[in-house]
Motif scaffolding. Structure first.
Motif, PDB file in Angstrom:
ATOM      1  N   ASP A 120       3.942  -1.145 -16.327  1.00 35.59           N
ATOM      2  CA  ASP A 120       4.097   0.497 -16.675  1.00 35.59           C
ATOM      3  C   ASP A 120       4.960   0.853 -17.833  1.00 35.59           C
ATOM      4  O   ASP A 120       5.362   0.667 -18.482  1.00 35.59           O
ATOM      5  CB  ASP A 120       4.211   1.150 -15.309  1.00 35.59           C
ATOM      6  N   GLU A 148      12.509   5.713 -14.753  1.00 35.11           N
ATOM      7  CA  GLU A 148      12.227   4.464 -13.292  1.00 35.11           C
ATOM      8  C   GLU A 148      12.632   3.530 -14.167  1.00 35.11           C
ATOM      9  O   GLU A 148      13.141   2.740 -13.731  1.00 35.11           O
ATOM     10  CB  GLU A 148      10.436   4.425 -12.517  1.00 35.11           C
ATOM     11  N   HIS A 150      10.267   2.674 -16.676  1.00 32.99           N
ATOM     12  CA  HIS A 150       9.306   1.814 -17.178  1.00 32.99           C
ATOM     13  C   HIS A 150       9.001   1.931 -19.264  1.00 32.99           C
ATOM     14  O   HIS A 150       8.011   1.496 -19.397  1.00 32.99           O
ATOM     15  CB  HIS A 150       8.201   2.870 -17.149  1.00 32.99           C
ATOM     16  N   GLU A 185       1.434   5.360 -13.959  1.00 37.13           N
ATOM     17  CA  GLU A 185       1.406   4.263 -13.015  1.00 37.13           C
ATOM     18  C   GLU A 185       1.813   5.774 -11.934  1.00 37.13           C
ATOM     19  O   GLU A 185       2.050   5.598 -10.570  1.00 37.13           O
ATOM     20  CB  GLU A 185       2.286   3.412 -12.946  1.00 37.13           C
ATOM     21  N   GLU A 186       2.816   6.534 -12.468  1.00 39.16           N
ATOM     22  CA  GLU A 186       3.715   7.292 -11.678  1.00 39.16           C
ATOM     23  C   GLU A 186       2.658   9.041 -10.844  1.00 39.16           C
ATOM     24  O   GLU A 186       3.278   9.080  -9.876  1.00 39.16           O
ATOM     25  CB  GLU A 186       4.429   8.158 -12.221  1.00 39.16           C
ATOM     26  N   HIS A 210       7.888  -5.609 -13.401  1.00 37.73           N
ATOM     27  CA  HIS A 210       8.203  -4.105 -13.044  1.00 37.73           C
ATOM     28  C   HIS A 210       9.945  -4.460 -12.987  1.00 37.73           C
ATOM     29  O   HIS A 210      11.052  -5.160 -12.271  1.00 37.73           O
ATOM     30  CB  HIS A 210       7.727  -3.344 -11.280  1.00 37.73           C
TER      31      HIS A 210
HETATM   32 ZN   LIG Z   1       7.057   1.647 -11.255  1.00 36.84          ZN
END
Ligand SMILES: [Zn+2]
Length: 539
Positions: A120, A148, A150, A185-186, A210
């Motif tokens: 992502d 996150e 990413h 993706e979020e 991930h």
């Molecule tokens: Zn993620």
């Protein structure tokens, strides 16, 4: 899992000798050791050395994507940059796939197996944060940020792909690599559309990555939920809220009543469900009866049938709220994700490589940053991951009590798929939060990406040299995973990707954010560019 001090020392010794440790007995593996294969072992050592030789690029890619800090569907700079690197390295890039402007595929090689490598790329609203600083300090107040982590996944996949490409060229190995980014993706916004557009039609294996605080992999039902994301739009009639309120029909009343209805109903839903909403439009000003109002729900459940059921309950409550307020309601699907099911063969193959590579060697500064933010957030000061976990797998679906979602779930139901969790972040952080951005452009991320890229590259070598692994992965996919459960998309034919989401956020912040884009011609790292003396910890 508990370990004696002696076995812990043995494990640490085994993982610090890194790539040479492959022939040593795996401390957590009960499977018999695979037969010796000197060519395979040599090639794994070679790709490991290639990854080590790309340190500077890893750091540059990771920090650059961190500085772009783009939320879902707005990953314009990120996609241009990543696809540009792949194009320069001989990959054929197709832009705008599945009708999504920031999505692309980049292919290199020929013939079978076709291996897809994805991760992502989007970030989190309002998570702007200076890296390497162990308290909340945004780069730009209110701007999106990589809360996150990413930013590190595609740099990891690109590193692994380039390392393996070099060896494939030298050894004249057949096979095709396809890199693809997880856009939005979020918002669980794209992967079902990728599947619908046929991106994985000729793909034999998908290896996803991930970010996390550990290096791990699992198979089967991995826990968590699938979901649908639906926005309900109510339409009423405006009127002077004081002069003629009886002339108005309030769309905001409908939103509030829907939320009240849902929250009462919640008591009587299965414990596995997760549902949450935000009001995306609550009207303009109090003296105007709101003629439009919208509420956006995520409905999460553990399997397809329950996800559909949860959405139907949502639809009924919305209709009831419209009836109570004499308004009208329509809805729009903004995202979806199937529950994830990971491939057993691929997970076992990858786990052997995780044991070989081991966790990164953290230094005192890395540990100090981790403990600094853990203290700041009143969490146990455990520092960074120091010990690998056993291979996860075989979770009884009945024991799954729900949790987060990832739309890699959709991909996992059309092609054998596995997700590498790689250690580029700090344990015990809240997630979707500024704190998760702190490590994401520091040596912690750079080391985690390096270790993860080695595991991916070595797993690719397994897939290229051992066709029996691909066959076994498909055997599990056909005869175990999809024997009784078949993929039916949660998106309907009329649903389209919600590509306009987050547009306003970027219209507001992009100009300010440009000033902080990483400039590798002037600085070695983003930390240096921002004048941050790593690590910055409260005294
Ligand atoms: Zn993620």
């Amino acid at each position: 899992m508990r370990m004696s001090r002696l076995s812990l020392i043995a494990l640490l010794a085994a993982i610090t000798v890194s790539l040479t440790a492959q022939s040593q007995p795996a401390p957590q593996s009960t499977a018999p050791p695979p037969p010796a294969n000197p060519k395979l072992d040599q090639m794994k050592r070679d790709v490991g050395l290639e990854v080590d030789g790309m340190q500077e690029n890893i750091q540059k890619m990771n920090d650059t994507v961190f500085s772009f800090a783009e939320p879902g569907f707005q990953e314009v700079e990120t996609s241009k940059y990543l696809s540009g690197i792949l194009r320069q390295n001989g990959f054929t890039v197709q832009e705008g796939v599945a009708g999504i402007p920031t999505a692309f595929t980049a292919r290199w090689g020929s013939g079978k197996p076709v291996i897809a490598l994805g991760s992502d790329i989007d970030d989190i609203p309002q998570a702007s944060q200076k890296p390497g600083v162990a308290w909340h300090e945004p780069i730009i107040e209110g701007a999106p940020g990589h809360g996150e982590g990413h930013n590190s996944g595609m740099p990891l996949q690109i590193t692994a792909a380039l390392a393996v490409k070099k060896i494939m060229e030298q050894q004249h190995l057949q096979g095709t690599l396809m890199l693809w980014p997880g856009v939005a993706e979020e918002l669980l916004g794209t992967k079902a559309y990728y599947v619908r557009a046929g991106l994985f039609k000729d793909v034999d294996i998908c290896i996803f990555a991930h970010v996390g605080a550990q290096m791990n992999v699992g198979w089967g039902d991995t826990g968590g939920n699938g979901m649908v994301s639906v926005e309900y739009n109510f339409k009423g009639e405006s009127a002077h809220a004081a002069g003629a309120p009886w002339r108005g029909r309030s769309a905001l009343d409908a939103v509030e009543l829907m939320d009240i209805g849902w929250n009462f109903r919640r008591e009587h839903l299965r414990l596995q469900q997760r549902s949450h909403d935000v009001i995306t439009n609550g009207g303009d000003q109090p003296n105007v009866v709101p003629q439009n109002a919208s509420v956006w729900y995520y409905f999460r459940e553990t399997d397809y049938e329950h996800i559909k059921e949860l959405r139907e309950i949502g639809d009924s409550i919305a209709k009831a709220a419209a009836m109570m307020t004499n308004t009208e309601v329509s809805s729009r699907l903004l995202g979806s994700a199937w529950p994830q099911h990971m491939n057993k063969t691929l997970a076992e193959t990858m786990y052997a490589n995780i044991l070989s590579v081991g966790l990164p060697t953290w230094d005192a500064d890395d540990i100090a940053l981790a403990k600094g933010i853990q203290k700041e957030l009143k969490q146990p000061e455990i520092g960074l991951a120091m010990q690998l976990n056993p291979l996860r797998g075989g979770l009884d679906p009945e024991q799954n009590m729900g949790g987060p979602s990832d739309d890699i779930g959709d991909v996992s139901w059309v092609v054998p798929t596995v997700t590498l969790g790689y250690p580029a972040n700090i344990p015990n952080l809240p997630g979707h939060n500024w704190a998760n951005a702190i490590a994401s452009a520091t040596p912690i991320a750079h080391k985690g990406v390096t270790a993860g890229a080695k595991v991916q590259a070595m797993t690719l070598v397994d897939l290229l040299l051992k066709p029996e692994v691909v066959t076994a992965a498909w055997d599990y996919f056909k005869n175990v995973q999809t024997r009784t459960q078949k993929y039916e998309p949660l998106i309907r034919p009329q649903d389209q990707p919600a590509i306009e989401l987050n547009r306003d956020i970027m219209a507001k912040y992009r100009e300010q954010m440009k000033k902080f884009y990483f400039d590798p011609t002037k600085y070695k790292t983003l930390l240096e560019q921002l004048g941050i003396q790593y690590p910055v910890i409260r005294k």
